[in-house]
Structure formats: structure tokens, C-alpha cells
Design a protein around this motif. Structure first.
Motif, PDB file in Angstrom:
ATOM      1  N   ASP A 345       5.277   9.527 -11.712  1.00 42.40           N
ATOM      2  CA  ASP A 345       5.527  10.295 -12.706  1.00 42.40           C
ATOM      3  C   ASP A 345       6.592  11.437 -12.381  1.00 42.40           C
ATOM      4  N   LEU A 346       6.590  11.702 -11.048  1.00 37.24           N
ATOM      5  CA  LEU A 346       7.618  12.773 -10.778  1.00 37.24           C
ATOM      6  C   LEU A 346       9.071  12.144 -10.276  1.00 37.24           C
ATOM      7  N   PHE A 347       8.983  10.920  -9.748  1.00 33.48           N
ATOM      8  CA  PHE A 347      10.005   9.936  -9.356  1.00 33.48           C
ATOM      9  C   PHE A 347       9.981   8.839 -10.207  1.00 33.48           C
ATOM     10  N   PRO A 348      10.512   8.786 -11.370  1.00 26.59           N
ATOM     11  CA  PRO A 348      10.523   7.521 -11.926  1.00 26.59           C
ATOM     12  C   PRO A 348      11.307   6.357 -11.275  1.00 26.59           C
ATOM     13  N   GLU A 349      12.383   6.886 -10.622  1.00 27.23           N
ATOM     14  CA  GLU A 349      13.680   5.904 -10.169  1.00 27.23           C
ATOM     15  C   GLU A 349      12.942   5.126  -8.949  1.00 27.23           C
ATOM     16  N   LEU A 350      11.874   5.510  -8.201  1.00 29.32           N
ATOM     17  CA  LEU A 350      11.126   4.767  -7.069  1.00 29.32           C
ATOM     18  C   LEU A 350      10.533   3.602  -7.422  1.00 29.32           C
ATOM     19  N   GLY A 351      10.509   2.478  -6.666  1.00 30.00           N
ATOM     20  CA  GLY A 351       9.733   1.401  -6.827  1.00 30.00           C
ATOM     21  C   GLY A 351       8.564   1.434  -6.247  1.00 30.00           C
ATOM     22  N   SER A 352       7.353   0.617  -6.982  1.00 33.04           N
ATOM     23  CA  SER A 352       6.143   0.715  -6.261  1.00 33.04           C
ATOM     24  C   SER A 352       5.944   0.204  -4.789  1.00 33.04           C
ATOM     25  N   GLY A 353       6.869  -0.530  -4.441  1.00 32.13           N
ATOM     26  CA  GLY A 353       6.955  -1.096  -2.981  1.00 32.13           C
ATOM     27  C   GLY A 353       7.157  -0.023  -2.022  1.00 32.13           C
ATOM     28  N   PHE A 354       8.119   0.647  -2.439  1.00 29.98           N
ATOM     29  CA  PHE A 354       8.591   1.884  -1.543  1.00 29.98           C
ATOM     30  C   PHE A 354       7.583   2.881  -1.401  1.00 29.98           C
ATOM     31  N   ILE A 355       7.121   3.237  -2.715  1.00 30.67           N
ATOM     32  CA  ILE A 355       5.865   4.191  -2.525  1.00 30.67           C
ATOM     33  C   ILE A 355       4.875   3.894  -1.686  1.00 30.67           C
ATOM     34  N   SER A 356       4.389   2.485  -1.827  1.00 29.26           N
ATOM     35  CA  SER A 356       3.270   1.982  -1.132  1.00 29.26           C
ATOM     36  C   SER A 356       3.380   2.196   0.320  1.00 29.26           C
ATOM     37  N   LYS A 357       4.728   1.897   0.707  1.00 33.96           N
ATOM     38  CA  LYS A 357       5.027   2.253   2.276  1.00 33.96           C
ATOM     39  C   LYS A 357       4.888   3.611   2.613  1.00 33.96           C
ATOM     40  N   LEU A 358       5.562   4.474   1.628  1.00 32.67           N
ATOM     41  CA  LEU A 358       5.112   5.897   1.956  1.00 32.67           C
ATOM     42  C   LEU A 358       3.629   6.392   2.120  1.00 32.67           C
ATOM     43  N   LEU A 359       2.875   5.943   1.329  1.00 34.23           N
ATOM     44  CA  LEU A 359       1.385   5.942   1.337  1.00 34.23           C
ATOM     45  C   LEU A 359       0.726   5.519   2.478  1.00 34.23           C
ATOM     46  N   ASP A 360       1.163   4.381   3.132  1.00 35.93           N
ATOM     47  CA  ASP A 360       0.878   3.736   4.306  1.00 35.93           C
ATOM     48  C   ASP A 360       1.021   4.946   5.529  1.00 35.93           C
ATOM     49  N   VAL A 369       3.309  12.875   0.418  1.00 35.55           N
ATOM     50  CA  VAL A 369       4.446  11.971  -0.020  1.00 35.55           C
ATOM     51  C   VAL A 369       5.534  12.761  -1.082  1.00 35.55           C
ATOM     52  N   ILE A 370       4.596  13.488  -2.057  1.00 29.60           N
ATOM     53  CA  ILE A 370       5.436  14.174  -2.934  1.00 29.60           C
ATOM     54  C   ILE A 370       6.057  15.165  -2.105  1.00 29.60           C
ATOM     55  N   ALA A 371       5.576  16.079  -1.226  1.00 27.14           N
ATOM     56  CA  ALA A 371       6.215  17.160  -0.656  1.00 27.14           C
ATOM     57  C   ALA A 371       7.328  16.723   0.238  1.00 27.14           C
ATOM     58  N   HIS A 372       7.186  15.610   0.923  1.00 30.45           N
ATOM     59  CA  HIS A 372       8.333  15.173   1.632  1.00 30.45           C
ATOM     60  C   HIS A 372       9.509  14.394   0.962  1.00 30.45           C
ATOM     61  N   LEU A 373       9.240  13.747  -0.361  1.00 30.83           N
ATOM     62  CA  LEU A 373      10.339  13.513  -0.995  1.00 30.83           C
ATOM     63  C   LEU A 373      10.985  14.644  -1.896  1.00 30.83           C
ATOM     64  N   LEU A 374      10.358  15.679  -2.084  1.00 33.40           N
ATOM     65  CA  LEU A 374      10.958  16.874  -2.654  1.00 33.40           C
ATOM     66  C   LEU A 374      11.876  17.637  -1.682  1.00 33.40           C
ATOM     67  N   ASP A 375      11.537  17.670  -0.285  1.00 29.72           N
ATOM     68  CA  ASP A 375      12.490  18.098   0.785  1.00 29.72           C
ATOM     69  C   ASP A 375      13.272  17.245   1.580  1.00 29.72           C
ATOM     70  N   ASP A 376      13.104  15.849   0.978  1.00 27.96           N
ATOM     71  CA  ASP A 376      14.077  14.937   1.595  1.00 27.96           C
ATOM     72  C   ASP A 376      14.014  14.777   2.963  1.00 27.96           C
ATOM     73  N   SER A 377      12.535  14.989   3.365  1.00 30.45           N
ATOM     74  CA  SER A 377      12.571  15.000   4.856  1.00 30.45           C
ATOM     75  C   SER A 377      11.624  13.727   5.594  1.00 30.45           C
ATOM     76  N   LEU A 378      12.057  12.576   4.904  1.00 36.52           N
ATOM     77  CA  LEU A 378      11.319  11.312   5.495  1.00 36.52           C
ATOM     78  C   LEU A 378      11.908  10.772   6.861  1.00 36.52           C
ATOM     79  N   PRO A 379      10.913  10.192   7.390  1.00 37.50           N
ATOM     80  CA  PRO A 379      11.677   9.683   8.748  1.00 37.50           C
ATOM     81  C   PRO A 379      12.719   8.822   8.522  1.00 37.50           C
ATOM     82  N   PRO A 380      13.307   8.636   9.600  1.00 34.92           N
ATOM     83  CA  PRO A 380      14.444   7.412   9.513  1.00 34.92           C
ATOM     84  C   PRO A 380      14.086   6.149   9.076  1.00 34.92           C
ATOM     85  N   HIS A 381      13.123   5.807   9.583  1.00 32.72           N
ATOM     86  CA  HIS A 381      12.661   4.227   9.033  1.00 32.72           C
ATOM     87  C   HIS A 381      12.215   4.137   7.707  1.00 32.72           C
ATOM     88  N   LEU A 382      11.795   5.239   7.196  1.00 31.74           N
ATOM     89  CA  LEU A 382      11.531   5.133   5.771  1.00 31.74           C
ATOM     90  C   LEU A 382      13.065   5.724   4.851  1.00 31.74           C
TER      91      LEU A 382
END
Length: 660
Positions: A345-360, A369-382
Motif C-alpha cells: 500500500d505504501l510502496f506499490p512498486e515493490l514485488g511480493s517476493g522482495f517484501i517476503s524476504k524483508l519480512l523474513d 520493514v516500512i521504517a527501513h524502506l523509508l530511511d533507505d537503510s536496508l542491509p547490503p544483502h537485501l
């Protein structure tokens, strides 16, 4: 060879793009990609002498970023050439701004704001970190002109300030401030910019207020990202002082920039998370003191986006499938699909598989997940993964035996509900719902006064009730008709405080709401539009609906009128004898008058002459005895005939008269 490179064609506007065929558009994309690669393949010396001095190249990049920033990267299409053009343009911009003699038109704040809109915070931050000294000098010069314009017009406000220019520039530069802490520090250097935001917020319209709040939020977050604790603390204290001054003034306490900032944005939560644990006690105390200015109700400037309804085909499990352990491990439960839809709902351009890996990665925590996406602070492997990846469908083979394996109940996730205007009702639905029988009996519930309505609420409801409202025709009232009445001009769509301004202006000068060019161009109408944030059609339509709706007039009179609560006259509602004809025909106020040329006297029981009528025109009903006699007469009318009239007619016929 380098000197013979062809010139770039401008990126076409929307009106021109719509006239191009698919093959022509694909040819244009391939030509741009080939020409950009030719410039990128040049040596450093040739690149500075040819590419950096090619005005058509700079003009193409400016038009390309402007169109994609305004209309989105979707205008390029989904072909491989479109993706290559987007990537190669970023590389070419980076190489030009890193050079020792960059084009001055590319090192301006408006161009870099468009770049941040197209490529996002992460890539723009990398680009701004590698600027050459010349590029940074050009950028500071353009930012100085922008800040000077903003401060001058913010201080002027309604007295000659360019409010539309302020709003358009703030909305464009906010993306650059969000991507660059350096730009945020530049705007907050000194106190003139923040003072201008605070002073302009008091007198401006809601759209500009949203831009002011957004700009102040990204500037403060930029200081927190760069760990500038001292300047950040000083600015927070100045905001607290401004809020205290506004609180003691004549204006509404909640109608303050600081109150709206801490209510509608996650500023305080982000500051506590971004600042180091070694932050001084001074900073921690001022953040806690700002939390006291939160408004009790939700924000009106930033309404919540309604949750998008996603229709999904439900597999009812009626087909024959075989038991496959790998398929069972890949099965997605209902709670995981719900979490994925909340993030999409907040990031419609993201795929469901990528979001599932973030939830894991973050243990099914949607908030993290939403906070790290807003700050663009995901780990390098993600962050290096494909963000458009979807979940791989599971092909169910034929099931040979039952798969009714006991499974644990999915964890209950509290739904992310949009904030509503009535938080008490939301708390009642989500927190006070009790399942099963409550302890105690009816007497105990009646003695418990904690849930009883307040006396003030009951008196307010009684004061709003109009006992004489049944004297009018309420066939088409909204309360009786329901959904068939058009309530599109209700209170809920008016800006904050606009209803009171409209009603008081209408009471003072109804001609201000006329539908003519003279009223629309007058200074009073212009001032009303700026104060309410409404158009001429909305203001005139509100006046028309007010004239048609009597209930709305009563409600606004009670709410904004000059009534002091005193009632000087109380009209009686009961029946009193003598007010109307006791026969019920409504022919006159008294029985003593004449009816049809003949009167009926109450005091004289005999018959008078023709000139005086019955009773000789004496006094009317004299008391209860006449009323009782009249009632007996009316009750016995049907039990006997009028023999007197029959006898008189017989005498007339005997004298030789004629019938008729």
C-alpha cells in the motif's frame, strides 16, 4: 572522431510523445542510448573538451529529468532500451558533475531536485557526495538565491508575498533536502528560515501549510542524519519557544506549526531512533517537552490514505493435489499475505517476493520493514536484490493422501488502521470490545458510573433539540431521508476554521457571495479565498446551500451566532379557550360573532327579530353551562328530527305558498 558527435534532441513533451508510434519511440530510445554511450566511452580529456561543452547534452538531460520527475519513469516504457537509458543518464550526470569544469546548468538546485525524484534518495546521496569543487560552488550559489527568495516571501506573507511561488519551490526542493543532509544544514544555518516558516504558517492556506510542515520535517531529519546535535537542539528549543508563545496568545492552541509538526509527522520518533545513545540530556529533555504539544485529534492537513482493496483469487482447496513437502514449506499463510499487502500500500512498486524476504529478515514486523524502506537503510544483502521480484507460484501436483497436518495458529497482527477524526469510537471498536459474559449483575452495572455519559454531554444534546421542529414540513430533511440527500458540502470537507469565517462573512455582507465578476475580483473575496483555501465556486455554492437549508442556518446560528444563552420570551404551546373557534371550523375567535348573517347569543335563550338574528346580538358564550348545553345538543342531533322546521313548512303550504 569525438568532435563529430551529433547533437542531442530534446526529450519530447507529453503532447509530442502521444503522437509518436511505438516503432518511432523505440528508435528514439536506441539513438539516445547509443549517443550517451559514445560520450561515456571518451577519454577524460576528450570528455571535458567535448561532452562538458556540449550544450545540447545538458539541455537533453534537463528536459529528460524534468519530464520523468513530473510524470514518472513509466513514460519510458518497459523495454530494455528504456532501462538502459535511465541507467546511462545517471552515469553521464555523475561523470559531468565530477569533472573539473562541469556545466553550470546541471549544478543547480532545481535540476538536482528532479534527479532525486527520479533516482531516489540512495543514488542521489552518492551523486552529491562526489561533486567536484566547481559543482558544489554552483550548487551553493543557486541555494543562496532560493533561500533568499523564500525568506523574503515567507516574512511578507499575505502582505505582498508570492505564496504560490513559495509552495511550488518548497515542493520541488523537499526531495533534494531529503536526499542531502548538506542541503538541510544550509537551509537551517541561522534562524531566519525557521522564523519565516513559523510566521507564514499562521496566516496561510492549508495547501501551503502542508508544504511548510514537510520542509521543516526533512530539514530537521537531515540534521539528525548528519549527527549535528548542537544545531538540532538549538532549533528544537526555538520551536518550543514559538509554541509556548502561540499557546499564550489569542489564537487557537492547536493551530500552531509545532503542534501540527509533532502530530502529523513521526519527527519525535525518528529523532529518538537516529540520535546516538550518548545524546546530551538537553536534547532528550527538549524532545520530551515537544511531545506535550501533540493535538488530541488526528491531523487535518495530512489525511490518511484509504486502504486499497486488493481482490485476490482464493484457492478453496477442492482440487486433487499430492502431498509435497517442498510445496508445503513454500505455502504462504494468510497473515504473511496481509503483511505484504500492507507494505505494498505504501510502496506499490515493490514485488511480493522482495517484501517476503524483508519480512523474513525483520521477523514479520511490518513496522520495521516500512521504517527501513523509508530511511533507505536496508542491509547490503537485501538492497542488492531485485525489488520487483514476485513470489514464485507453487504448482500443486496430484495429492495421494490427506494433508490434514496440525499446524500452529498464525500470530495475530494488529491491523494498521487509518487515523480517523473520532478516535474515541476507534478505541471503542478496537480496545473495549468484550467477548463473553461480563462478571457482575445488572444492579452492579447500574451503580457503576464510570461508563455513564457526562452531564455536560446530556445538556448539550438537549440544547440542540428543537421541540417545535414538528411545526414545519420535514419531508426532505437529511435526518429523515437519509442517503438520498446530497451532503457533499458538509462540514467534513471544509478546511479547518473555514466554516466560521464563511458564516460570519455571510452574516456581515451577503453580497460578498454573489455570482458576478465584481464580487469575485473584490479585495474582500480574495481575502476570504486566501483564509479558507477555497475557490470562488465553492464559496458561492456554500452560500446557496445555506440559503436552501433551514436546519443548517439554525445549526450555524447556534454554533457561531451572537446568542448569549438568554431567553427573554417563552411562548406557550398548550391550548387556551378563546384562541380559536370551539366548533373546530376555524371561522372566528369567538362564538359571540355572526356566522352567515345570524348570530347565536349565549345570554338570551329566546329568538329575536330578523334584524338582530338569533338572540338579538347579545353577548356570546358566558360560561361552562353553555358549553355543556352545546355538547348535549351536538350529541343528540342525530336522535331526533327537526319537527319545528317541518311544521313551519306545512303552514306555508296551507297559506297557498309554493314549494322551493
Amino acid at each position: 572522431m569525438a568532435s563529430r558527435l551529433p547533437a542531442f534532441a530534446l526529450f519530447p513533451l507529453a503532447s509530442w510523445r502521444d503522437q509518436l508510434l511505438a516503432d518511432e519511440w523505440a528508435t528514439l530510445l536506441d539513438a539516445w542510448v547509443a549517443l550517451i554511450n559514445s560520450h561515456l566511452s571518451l577519454s577524460d580529456a576528450d570528455f571535458i573538451s567535448v561532452s562538458a561543452k556540449d550544450e545540447s547534452l545538458s539541455t537533453f538531460l534537463i528536459s529528460f529529468t524534468r519530464e520523468t520527475a513530473q510524470n514518472g519513469v513509466g513514460i519510458l516504457g518497459t523495454s530494455s532500451s528504456a532501462k538502459r537509458l535511465l541507467r546511462d543518464c545517471y552515469q553521464l550526470i555523475t561523470k559531468l558533475l565530477q569533472s573539473s569544469s562541469p556545466p553550470s546548468s546541471l549544478a543547480q538546485w532545481d535540476f538536482l531536485s528532479d534527479v532525486s525524484t527520479v533516482y531516489g534518495k540512495k543514488k542521489t546521496s552518492i551523486l552529491l557526495d562526489v561533486l567536484s569543487e566547481s559543482s558544489r560552488s554552483y550548487l551553493e550559489t543557486s541555494l543562496a538565491g532560493l533561500k533568499k527568495f523564500l525568506v523574503k516571501n515567507l516574512d511578507a506573507g499575505l502582505s505582498g508575498g508570492d505564496l504560490n511561488g513559495i509552495q511550488s519551490r518548497l515542493e520541488q526542493v523537499n526531495n533534494l533536502i531529503h536526499a542531502s543532509p548538506f542541503v538541510a544544514e544550509y537551509f537551517l544555518a541561522g534562524s531566519d528560515f525557521i522564523d519565516g516558516l513559523i510566521s507564514c504558517y499562521k496566516i496561510t492556506n492549508p495547501p501551503l501549510r502542508r508544504s511548510l510542515i514537510s520542509t521543516l520535517y526533512v530539514c530537521l531529519i537531515g540534521l539528525a542524519d548528519s549527527q549535528k546535535i548542537g544545531p538540532l537542539t538549538d532549533h528544537l528549543y526555538s520551536l518550543k519557544a514559538a509554541a509556548d508563545t502561540h499557546k499564550t496568545g489569542p489564537l487557537n492552541v492547536n493551530d500552531s506549526l509545532v503542534a501540527e509538526l509533532v502530530t502529523s509527522t513521526p519527527l519525535l520518533q525518528q529523532l529518538q531512533r537516529k540520535l546516538d545513545v550518548s545524546t546530551s540530556t538537553r536534547t532528550t529533555s527538549v524532545i520530551s517537552s515537544l511531545a506535550a504539544f501533540k493535538k488530541p485529534t488526528s491531523s487535518t492537513l495530512f489525511p490518511a490514505k484509504p486502504k486499497r482493496l486488493i481482490r485476490r483469487k482464493i484457492d478453496k482447496g477442492k482440487g486433487l493435489v499430492s502431498f509435497d513437502q517442498a510445496a508445503e514449506n513454500q505455502e504462504i499463510h494468510v497473515h504473511r499475505l496481509s503483511s505484504i499487502s500492507q507494505v505494498q500500500d505504501l510502496f506499490p512498486e515493490l514485488g511480493s517476493g522482495f517484501i517476503s524476504k524483508l519480512l523474513d529478515e525483520y521477523h514479520d514486523s511490518t513496522e520495521d520493514v516500512i521504517a527501513h524502506l523509508l530511511d533507505d537503510s536496508l542491509p547490503p544483502h537485501l538492497s542488492s536484490l531485485d525489488r520487483s521480484e514476485d513470489l514464485a507460484p507453487v504448482k500443486p501436483p496430484i495429492r495421494r493422501h490427506s494433508s490434514l497436518v496440525p499446524r500452529p495458529t498464525p500470530p495475530h497482527l494488529s491491523p494498521i488502521l487509518p487515523p480517523t477524526d473520532n478516535d474515541d469510537d476507534l478505541a471503542l471498536l478496537t480496545g473495549n470490545l468484550h467477548l463473553g459474559k461480563k462478571p457482575g449483575n445488572a444492579d452492579a452495572l447500574l451503580r457503576d458510573k464510570s461508563t455513564a455519559p457526562a452531564k455536560a454531554a446530556i445538556l448539550s444534546a438537549l440544547a440542540a433539540f428543537d421541540s417545535d421542529d414538528d411545526e414545519r414540513d420535514d419531508t426532505y430533511d437529511a435526518a429523515d431521508v437519509g442517503g438520498t440527500v446530497d451532503t457533499s458540502l458538509g462540514d467534513e470537507i471544509l478546511p479547518d476554521g473555514a466554516e466560521a469565517l464563511l458564516y460570519r462573512s455571510y452574516q456581515a455582507e451577503p453580497a460578498l457571495f454573489s455570482r458576478d465578476s465584481k464580487s469575485r475580483s473584490g479585495p474582500d473575496r480574495l481575502k476570504l479565498k486566501q483564509e479558507t483555501g477555497m475557490t470562488d465556486e465553492q464559496i458561492e455554492g456554500w452560500a446557496v446551500m445555506l440559503q436552501r437549508d433551514a436546519n443548517l442556518q439554525k445549526r450555524l446560528q447556534r454554533r457561531y451566532g451572537e446568542w448569549t444563552g438568554e431567553q427573554t420570551q417563552l411562548e406557550r404551546t398548550g391550548w387556551v379557550a378563546g384562541d380559536e373557534d370551539t366548533d373546530g371550523d376555524g371561522s372566528g375567535p369567538s362564538r359571540g360573532g355572526f356566522r352567515g348573517g345570524r348570530g347565536r347569543g349565549g345570554g338570551n335563550k329566546g329568538r329575536g327579530g330578523r334584524s338582530g338574528g338569533r338572540g338579538g346580538g347579545q353577548q356570546g358564550d358566558s360560561g361552562p353551562q353553555d358549553d355543556a348545553a352545546r355538547r348535549r345538543k351536538e350529541a343528540n342531533k342525530g336522535s331526533r328530527a327537526n319537527h319545528n322546521r317541518r311544521d313551519q313548512r306545512a303552514k306555508k303550504m296551507a297559506r297557498g305558498g309554493f314549494a322551493g
